[in-house]
Design a protein around this motif. Sequence first.
Motif, short mmCIF file in Angstrom:
data_model
loop_
_atom_site.label_atom_id
_atom_site.label_comp_id
_atom_site.label_asym_id
_atom_site.label_seq_id
_atom_site.Cartn_x
_atom_site.Cartn_y
_atom_site.Cartn_z
N GLU A 320 0.83 -1.21 0.00
CA GLU A 320 0.00 0.00 0.00
C GLU A 320 0.86 1.26 0.00
O GLU A 320 0.63 2.18 -0.80
N ARG A 324 0.83 4.12 -2.86
CA ARG A 324 0.49 5.52 -2.55
C ARG A 324 1.61 6.45 -3.02
O ARG A 324 1.35 7.54 -3.52
N ILE A 331 -9.12 3.32 -1.96
CA ILE A 331 -8.84 2.29 -0.94
C ILE A 331 -7.95 1.18 -1.53
O ILE A 331 -7.03 0.70 -0.88
N LEU A 332 -8.23 0.77 -2.74
CA LEU A 332 -7.53 -0.41 -3.27
C LEU A 332 -6.71 -0.17 -4.53
O LEU A 332 -6.12 -1.11 -5.06
#
Length: 559
Positions: A320, A324, A331-332
């Motif tokens: 994650e 990012r 969210i995914l």
Amino acid sequence: MSKNIHPDHLFSLNNRVDAKDGKLVLANMIWVIFALFIGGSAGMLQTFIRAGMFELPFGIGYYQLLTLHGVILALVLTFFFIMGFQIASLSRSAGAFNDKERLLGWIGFWMMSAGTLVAAAMIATNEASVLYTFYAPLQAHAFYYIALAVIIIGTWFSVAGQLMRYFRWRKEYKGHKTPLLSFMASVNNVMWLVCTIGVSMSVIFQYIPWSLGIVETINVSLSRTLFWMFGHALVYFWLLPAYMSWYVVVPKVLGTKGFSDNLARMSFVLFLFFSIPVGIHHQLTEPGIDAFWKGLQVVLTFAVIVPSLMTAFSLFAVFETHGRKLGATGILDWFKKLPWKDARFVLPFLGMLFFIPGGIGGIINASGQMNQLVHNTIWVVGHFHITVGAPVILTYFGVMMFLLPHITGRKITKQLNNMGLYLGYTWTFGMGLMSAAMHFAGLRGAPRRSTFSEYGGADIAQEWITYQILQAVGGTFLFVAIVIAVILFIQLMTGPKTTEAEEFPVASMMDQSVPTTKWVENWRVLIIITVFLLLIAYTMPITQMFTENIPGAKGFKLW
Ligand code: HAS
């Protein structure tokens, strides 16, 4: 050595595996490729036999083939891979082995090779069709047990060389935290030394005298208990090298940092504590062991799930944060930012996906009542194909992708990378289909360790046939994947040489410069806790096996 060395400098001391160590690594890896081909071919044939579509020629027995399949994949392939990869990891992260350490590695290699050849000869001559668990009272030829003992003692030599390398680093850089990969390999090695003591005692003092006719009978409960004291730790011995790659190699392939050095060390320490005192969860339906001790080992089994959950958390955090950084916001959608075209990532990632149902299945097996439903059914075979047969083996493939060209001075070309991707997807499809069919058939009562039978036309046996055919289809895809793997690995070692070899990716961690928790590298404390838990879990059940006058069993040769 000075205490003022900056941790970042220590982290990047060695960029590659030493050339002499590389030869030892390569020798081990050649066994891996050979074992994959032989064991995988046997596996495909088995699925055809179980589906009632094929009969073995020349009087070869189903259990003979099943023994070959289990021994060559579960023991030979894994042992050689683990020794090779751990030697490479130590050489890469802690530095080259000295002559003595390397010699121990070679002695281990030759002992393991000799033991494997003798064991294979015993299986080939139908003198040892006792499966990889070699449960008494099935009795193999004495040479088979001697060969197994030689293989285990061979691993001890190799492990001794590796531990010497690790402790030499600690001496040279006193006060500094050890390179993470070298620490992880050492935990796996110490766990191995402790867990193999029981099974070696059993082979040397129970099986060998019994198969030589020196004693007439064997204490079956004791032999099985000593086997599983080793047998469950064995599954983590397979798994931890894959976790080494997930924690350390995969983040570097993504081009990011690993989540936490401290967390990774802690999860390995928990594996050291809890991998061994849990073997009785394989014997929950067996007589001769008090319910209290079964219950205690089930509780300890739930403790050994924790470090895997820590690993899952760590991986999600890496994926994650990486996504990012590359601009993912929802969210995914970090998922889309992962390097889907890089086989070094895709192979282990597919393995991680398998480990989600694989881990859930393990938790089901370990739950006392549920175990009554699945024990000795083909569900368990499905479980171990989506644990050792997928997360572990796919990660081993991912490691071979970079390790073979790294050592032989080559690069992964685009074409070889694509072959790696095909290997991953074909394996995933084949293994997914075969093991899903095994799980469903197991829930309908289909037994494990049995060849094709219509069970006198029983209705329930009819229900299993469709699943058995699906297993054969899955097995065929797996065989295709094995052919791809063998061609790929040979090409990775023999293609044109380059001046700059493929890198052995090693990530630094987000908390790289934070000192490690002191007791985590205090081996005296670690070993005391490990042995203490082992004694708590096993002293009473094993004492009862000596004191309760259990009748011994003569040997049987049912094949
Ligand atoms: Fe097992 C039987 C319990 C793990 C292998 N097991 C076997 C046998 C083998 C085997 C070979 O309690 C058969 C032996 C024989 O021949 O009889 N097993 C467990 C438990 C775990 C477990 C509790 N087993 C393994 C692993 C193996 C393995 C690992 C090989 C490598 N097993 C049992 C029990 C039996 C048993 C009973 C006896 C059954 C009987 O009755 O005979 C746990 O360690 C599992 C914990 C795992 C997790 C999963 C964590 C998930 C991770 C992946 C994250 C994914 C990511 C990707 C990050 C909690 C780390 C995400 C990406 C997205 C975007 C989604």
